[in-house]
Design a protein around this motif. Sequence first.
Motif: not given
Length: 288
Positions: A225-229
């Motif tokens: 999720g963090f790398e998709e922000l």
Amino acid sequence: ISVRFDEVEEAPRFAVGYWSIRGLGAPLRMMLSAAKINHDVYLYDIVEDGDNGWKSSYFQTKESLKTESKNALVNLPFVVDRKECRLICQTNACFAHIGRCTGMFGANDVEASICEQLLCEIYDLRYPFIAFCYRSDGSAEEAKKAFAQAEPNLQKLNHHLANEANNGDDDDDDKKVHHLVGGVFTAPDFHLFELLDQFQLIAQTLGISDDFLGQYPRLKEFKTGFEELEENQFYLKSWLHEGLPFNNCMAKAGSALNAGVFQREQKAEWRGKGKITMNPNSSKKPKN
């Protein structure tokens, strides 16, 4: 390297200095990019010195930095704060300073304390991995030993994310958590992301696991999720992330691109880049 998100020509408030690798510099650079704050990046190359040695211009620069900043503790990474006219070193102090200045260090004293605890825990997680990379033969067997040593820290961080998801109620297993503290960006997010990315790629490269984080579902969910922000897209698509190795050339793992191993006197295309300006509209890779 000048990283710019607007057309202001004056020197930006912050600069980050580190080796020309990802390492400890990557999450600091990623923080400033996520906050869309103009900053400078100083990358110091390590190059071959004869048949067995290594050298870097940093060792001369370090002495002048000590004098100019009046900081006897100068080391890499460092953060220059031009507004406050000072140089900060020691990794967690750098995270804390940028975090406080960008609103990424918790909304109150309690959350700031949680950030501090997490930064220390994540640094503990880093120790066995760095020992593997620099002090072992870099084999899959040695990597497995390092991952086993990191297991308690990974489990604690996985449980912390479960607590964040459930606010102390373990019955809610469906809530997605992409931040470590308060559902917003904080400094430890960036260091944890960088380490998990390195763990995952080394495990894949050495044939240990194609889904290393699968055994830590909350950590896997966090990283994905963090790398998709949106805030992280500029940095993750930039040369600073895609074009630098994890570690310096003497490491036995992650010392070349794509989690490879550097061979002495091979071409190191990430070194000697000179002055570069990067912005959201520029090419993501500088020319050689």
